[in-house]
Design a protein around this motif. Structure first.
Motif, short mmCIF file in Angstrom:
data_model
loop_
_atom_site.label_atom_id
_atom_site.label_comp_id
_atom_site.label_asym_id
_atom_site.label_seq_id
_atom_site.Cartn_x
_atom_site.Cartn_y
_atom_site.Cartn_z
N TRP A 5 37.39 41.19 37.90
CA TRP A 5 36.92 40.28 38.94
C TRP A 5 36.92 38.83 38.47
O TRP A 5 37.10 37.91 39.28
CB TRP A 5 35.52 40.68 39.40
CG TRP A 5 35.53 41.75 40.45
CD1 TRP A 5 35.10 43.03 40.33
CD2 TRP A 5 36.03 41.63 41.79
NE1 TRP A 5 35.28 43.72 41.51
CE2 TRP A 5 35.85 42.88 42.42
CE3 TRP A 5 36.61 40.59 42.52
CZ2 TRP A 5 36.23 43.11 43.73
CZ3 TRP A 5 36.99 40.82 43.82
CH2 TRP A 5 36.80 42.07 44.42
N VAL A 45 40.66 43.90 47.33
CA VAL A 45 40.43 42.68 46.55
C VAL A 45 39.74 41.61 47.39
O VAL A 45 38.72 41.05 47.00
CB VAL A 45 41.76 42.13 45.99
CG1 VAL A 45 41.55 40.76 45.35
CG2 VAL A 45 42.36 43.09 44.98
N PRO A 80 41.11 45.58 42.46
CA PRO A 80 40.67 44.68 41.38
C PRO A 80 40.44 45.46 40.08
O PRO A 80 39.88 46.56 40.09
CB PRO A 80 39.35 44.13 41.92
CG PRO A 80 38.85 45.18 42.86
CD PRO A 80 40.07 45.82 43.46
#
Length: 471
Positions: free
Chosen positions: A173, A94, A170
């Motif tokens: 996003w 991430v 993720p």
């Protein structure tokens, strides 16, 4: 010698020490880059040499401060791979791309145009040089955008999933970047950077006005700094209030620690002005408080109930004494900044802005206040997130590298020695530059004039960073 220490405590102390040195430079360079942009714009618009002289004066200081921020930022990345490798592994999918975006945007702008900004005046046309200054200022803001997005995700994580090996990955996003606390944190930090810079500029100007109140450059930058303080300080207080309400929604334990609310208040919570938080007993000793005002501030209702830390497992409590006092330092300095801005408006109205020595002494004393407030705010934010690195999901004890205390402690000692030597030298240079009065004969190449040395130190840029993981 270090075998008896907890390696987690040493790792956290090392990050806190290096981060405390680092954060003051981006806070200054973000605001100063924009100030330089305004100075050059006003020179191009009005043709007045006073703005060009001030641009050259502060450009020297910016180059040193920016370089020191860059160097200290490298150390932060280094520590993620040494002391916090487990954290880096789990959050890397991430946070890694977001850090890369910071490099691709902020680094390209800053590194690509910093040289033109520092050394191009007199070598390139006015429009190109001004464009370079604008792009460097924009790059610092892009850097703040991405770094604060990273930090905010750690405070209010969203848009993620956890894979089979325990890594955050993720899935959205947009939610990762624009997580719930990010807009509030970005506005609060950028305004803090502008306010910090205005206080430094105002303090330097006041210093020179006390020595010569007819110095045109000192008068000009003092007026500009006081306008900024008067306009931005009340906005920052409102932004801080909005940020606090957002924190209450998503990180209530942090607000409980800030307010010193160990126990719940079903009929309105008091505003504890001062006291001594007693973590062991779960109370604030010798509290000086105003009944129900905390409920009014946080809920806009005197009788609104507020939960306390007694509703949260004790093992999830943040260190209340640290958060309690750092928050009060930040808020107290904020109101002193507001009073400075209001005082400048009064002096301007009375026509004594450049003659009022009491105001100049006040501005001089407040010169470092922005840095102290930024540090206090960072401590409130990061210590208030404890005992987690990713709030509610990854604990600090689960994030540290499997290192022995001597390994961490020896690097901490080395950092302390090197930092005090290097930063003492850098700060001495900055202080000497500030102590030199700006004047019309300020060295440095002007457009259409022969190039002369400006005494500017070159600096490579990777983008200034702000608080990442305050552990």
């Amino acid at each position: 010698m270090l075998h008896g220490f907890d390696p987690i405590i040493l790792a956290r102390a090392q990050f806190a020490f290096t981060m405390s040195f680092h954060i003051i430079f981006p806070a200054f360079s973000i605001g100063l880059a924009s100030f330089l942009m305004v100075l050059e714009a006003r020179w191009l618009w009005t043709g007045r040499d006073v703005y060009l002289n001030l641009f050259k004066y502060w450009l020297k200081i910016f180059s040193v401060a920016f370089g020191m921020g860059v160097v200290s930022g490298v150390v932060m990345s280094y520590q993620f791979g040494t002391n916090w490798s487990v954290y880096a592994d789990k959050t890397g999918p991430v946070l890694g791309p977001m850090m890369a975006y910071e490099v691709l945007s902020a680094f390209f702008l800053e590194a690509g145009f910093l040289g033109v900004m520092l050394f191009g005046m007199g070598r390139v046309g006015k429009p190109l040089h001004f464009a370079a200054t604008c792009l460097v200022a924009t790059g610092t803001l892009f850097s703040a955008f991405w770094i604060l997005s990273v930090n905010s995700w750690m405070q209010t994580p969203q848009g993620y999933a956890i894979n089979d090996v325990g890594q955050f990955i993720p899935v959205d996003w947009w939610k990762v970047i624009f997580n719930p606390s990010f807009p509030f944190r970005l506005v609060h930090m950028v305004i803090a950077a502008y306010l910090t810079t205005s206080l430094v500029v105002g303090g330097v100007a006041a210093f020179h006005l006390l020595r010569d109140r007819f110095n045109e450059e000192a008068r000009t930058m003092f007026s500009m700094a006081m306008w900024m303080a008067a306009l931005v300080a009340p906005i920052q207080i409102l932004a801080g209030d909005a940020h606090g309400l957002n924190t209450l929604e998503h990180q209530p334990a942090k607000v409980m620690a800030m307010e010193g609310h160990y126990t719940s208040h079903p009929d309105g919570a008091p505003l504890i002005l001062f006291g001594i938080p007693n973590q062991a007993e779960g109370r604030v000793d010798y509290a000086i408080q105003i009944p129900k005002v905390s409920s009014l501030v946080l809920k806009h209702d005197l009788n609104a109930p507020l939960a306390g830390l007694d509703t949260i497992p004790r093992e999830n409590w943040p260190p209340v004494p640290i958060v309690f006092w750092s928050f009060r330092i930040m808020v107290g300095l904020g109101f002193l900044m507001l009073f400075l801005g209001l005082s400048s408006l009064y002096a301007r109205w009375k026509g004594v802005l450049y003659e009022a020595k009491w105001l100049h002494r006040y501005a001089l004393a407040m010169g470092p206040a922005g840095f102290v407030a930024v540090l206090a705010g960072w401590i409130t934010t990061e210590v208030g997130r404890q005992p987690f690195t990713v709030f509610g999901l990854l604990r600090t004890t689960q994030s540290v590298s499997p290192l022995a205390a001597p390994a961490v402690g020896s690097s901490l000692i080395a950092f302390v020695i090197v930092y005090f030597l290097v930063y003492a030298a850098g700060l001495t240079i900055i202080a000497r530059l500030m102590a030199t009065a700006p004047h019309k004969g300020e060295e440095g190449p002007a457009h259409g004039q022969p190039t002369r040395s400006a005494g500017i130190t070159p600096a490579s840029a990777i983008g200034p960073t702000t608080a990442l993981a305050g552990e």
